[in-house]
Design a protein around this motif. Structure first.
Motif, PDB file in Angstrom:
ATOM      1  N   GLN A  41       0.776  -1.316   0.358  1.00  0.00           N
ATOM      2  CA  GLN A  41      -0.192  -0.078  -0.002  1.00  0.00           C
ATOM      3  C   GLN A  41       0.746   1.299  -0.075  1.00  0.00           C
ATOM      4  O   GLN A  41       1.855   1.301   0.629  1.00  0.00           O
ATOM      5  CB  GLN A  41      -1.034  -0.074   1.164  1.00  0.00           C
ATOM      6  CG  GLN A  41      -1.835   1.255   1.509  1.00  0.00           C
ATOM      7  CD  GLN A  41      -3.310   0.982   0.899  1.00  0.00           C
ATOM      8  OE1 GLN A  41      -3.998   0.616   1.633  1.00  0.00           O
ATOM      9  NE2 GLN A  41      -3.363   1.433  -0.298  1.00  0.00           N
ATOM     10  N   ARG A  44      -3.125   6.259  -0.446  1.00  0.00           N
ATOM     11  CA  ARG A  44      -4.538   6.145  -0.298  1.00  0.00           C
ATOM     12  C   ARG A  44      -5.229   7.350  -0.676  1.00  0.00           C
ATOM     13  O   ARG A  44      -5.159   8.342   0.479  1.00  0.00           O
ATOM     14  CB  ARG A  44      -4.879   5.365   1.188  1.00  0.00           C
ATOM     15  CG  ARG A  44      -6.054   4.577   1.060  1.00  0.00           C
ATOM     16  CD  ARG A  44      -6.065   4.005   2.581  1.00  0.00           C
ATOM     17  NE  ARG A  44      -5.110   3.063   3.034  1.00  0.00           N
ATOM     18  CZ  ARG A  44      -4.555   2.948   4.187  1.00  0.00           C
ATOM     19  NH1 ARG A  44      -4.849   3.794   5.173  1.00  0.00           N
ATOM     20  NH2 ARG A  44      -3.792   2.238   4.562  1.00  0.00           N
ATOM     21  N   THR A  45      -6.076   7.452  -1.411  1.00  0.00           N
ATOM     22  CA  THR A  45      -7.029   8.646  -1.572  1.00  0.00           C
ATOM     23  C   THR A  45      -7.976   8.892  -0.155  1.00  0.00           C
ATOM     24  O   THR A  45      -8.077   8.168   0.464  1.00  0.00           O
ATOM     25  CB  THR A  45      -7.870   8.636  -2.791  1.00  0.00           C
ATOM     26  OG1 THR A  45      -8.746   7.531  -2.870  1.00  0.00           O
ATOM     27  CG2 THR A  45      -7.154   8.274  -4.035  1.00  0.00           C
ATOM     28  N   GLU A  48     -10.719   6.555  -0.618  1.00  0.00           N
ATOM     29  CA  GLU A  48     -10.541   5.283   0.018  1.00  0.00           C
ATOM     30  C   GLU A  48     -10.360   5.275   1.216  1.00  0.00           C
ATOM     31  O   GLU A  48     -10.916   4.051   1.852  1.00  0.00           O
ATOM     32  CB  GLU A  48      -9.203   4.808  -0.883  1.00  0.00           C
ATOM     33  CG  GLU A  48      -9.230   4.408  -2.335  1.00  0.00           C
ATOM     34  CD  GLU A  48      -7.787   4.216  -3.062  1.00  0.00           C
ATOM     35  OE1 GLU A  48      -7.906   3.964  -4.223  1.00  0.00           O
ATOM     36  OE2 GLU A  48      -6.939   4.699  -2.465  1.00  0.00           O
ATOM     37  N   GLN A  49      -9.777   6.174   1.827  1.00  0.00           N
ATOM     38  CA  GLN A  49      -9.657   6.178   3.205  1.00  0.00           C
ATOM     39  C   GLN A  49     -11.268   6.070   4.008  1.00  0.00           C
ATOM     40  O   GLN A  49     -11.513   5.327   5.192  1.00  0.00           O
ATOM     41  CB  GLN A  49      -8.928   7.343   3.927  1.00  0.00           C
ATOM     42  CG  GLN A  49      -8.786   7.497   5.150  1.00  0.00           C
ATOM     43  CD  GLN A  49      -7.509   6.415   5.861  1.00  0.00           C
ATOM     44  OE1 GLN A  49      -6.718   5.996   5.004  1.00  0.00           O
ATOM     45  NE2 GLN A  49      -7.809   5.572   6.962  1.00  0.00           N
ATOM     46  N   ALA A  51     -13.877   5.013   2.693  1.00  0.00           N
ATOM     47  CA  ALA A  51     -14.460   3.563   2.498  1.00  0.00           C
ATOM     48  C   ALA A  51     -13.851   2.687   3.528  1.00  0.00           C
ATOM     49  O   ALA A  51     -14.502   1.810   4.214  1.00  0.00           O
ATOM     50  CB  ALA A  51     -14.028   3.029   1.084  1.00  0.00           C
ATOM     51  N   ASN A  75      -2.623   9.010   3.264  1.00  0.00           N
ATOM     52  CA  ASN A  75      -3.643   9.908   2.366  1.00  0.00           C
ATOM     53  C   ASN A  75      -2.777  11.336   1.573  1.00  0.00           C
ATOM     54  O   ASN A  75      -3.389  11.932   0.595  1.00  0.00           O
ATOM     55  CB  ASN A  75      -4.583  10.679   2.995  1.00  0.00           C
ATOM     56  CG  ASN A  75      -5.439   9.655   3.901  1.00  0.00           C
ATOM     57  OD1 ASN A  75      -5.984   9.770   4.826  1.00  0.00           O
ATOM     58  ND2 ASN A  75      -5.796   8.311   3.288  1.00  0.00           N
TER      59      ASN A  75
END
Ligand SMILES: [Zn+2]
Length: 158
Positions: A41, A44-45, A48-49, A51, A75
């Protein structure tokens, strides 16, 4: 280099992108046995965070994070998680095994390489130890990063 690792590295913050690629190359040289390092990973957008945060709360599944959008260093593209791939197929989070018989666990070899480049390791955190996690924040935390201006590609200016 592992193609997933390369793809994920190329989406990291531009300030650390090349450094991570170099760290990965160094790890590939250091790990001479059955284990190879992979970035599982990177960036992480915020979406996405969100979610991920909803998992185990408003969505089914078990809780996997306490961080909401903007509260994870991922992020901002300034953190990576790693996993070891054994014999080219099996993911391993074993931090103790010395897969290449050089008297040092492969996981800790990776840790030392990141640290040499000035990265912070989640395994050093006192409360919640996050063994796969590494970050380089340039003196920031999420509270300072969330207020920073962004460049044209959406990366914070650090
Ligand atoms: Zn992480």
């Amino acid at each position: 280099m592992d193609k997933y690792t390369e793809e994920r590295a190329l989406k990291l913050h531009p300030k650390i992108r090349n450094e991570v690629l170099n760290i990965m190359k160094e790890c590939d040289k250091a790990l001479t046995g059955r284990a190879k390092v992979r970035i599982s990973q990177g960036l992480r957008t915020f979406a996405e965070q969100d979610a991920l945060y909803a998992q185990g709360r408003t969505k089914k599944g078990k809780k996997v994070t306490n961080a909401r959008a903007g509260q994870s260093i991922h992020n901002y593209g300034l953190a990576v998680d790693i996993v070891l791939i054994i014999d080219g197929k099996t993911a391993s989070w074993d931090i103790k095994t010395d897969w290449d018989n050089d008297r040092q666990s492969d996981w800790m070899e990776v840790v030392l390489i990141f640290k040499k480049h000035g990265w912070e390791w989640g395994g050093d955190w006192r409360n919640f130890k996050d063994m796969p996690h590494f970050q380089k924040t340039f003196g920031n935390n999420w509270k300072t990063l969330i207020n920073k201006p962004k460049d044209a590609s959406g990366y914070v200016i650090v």
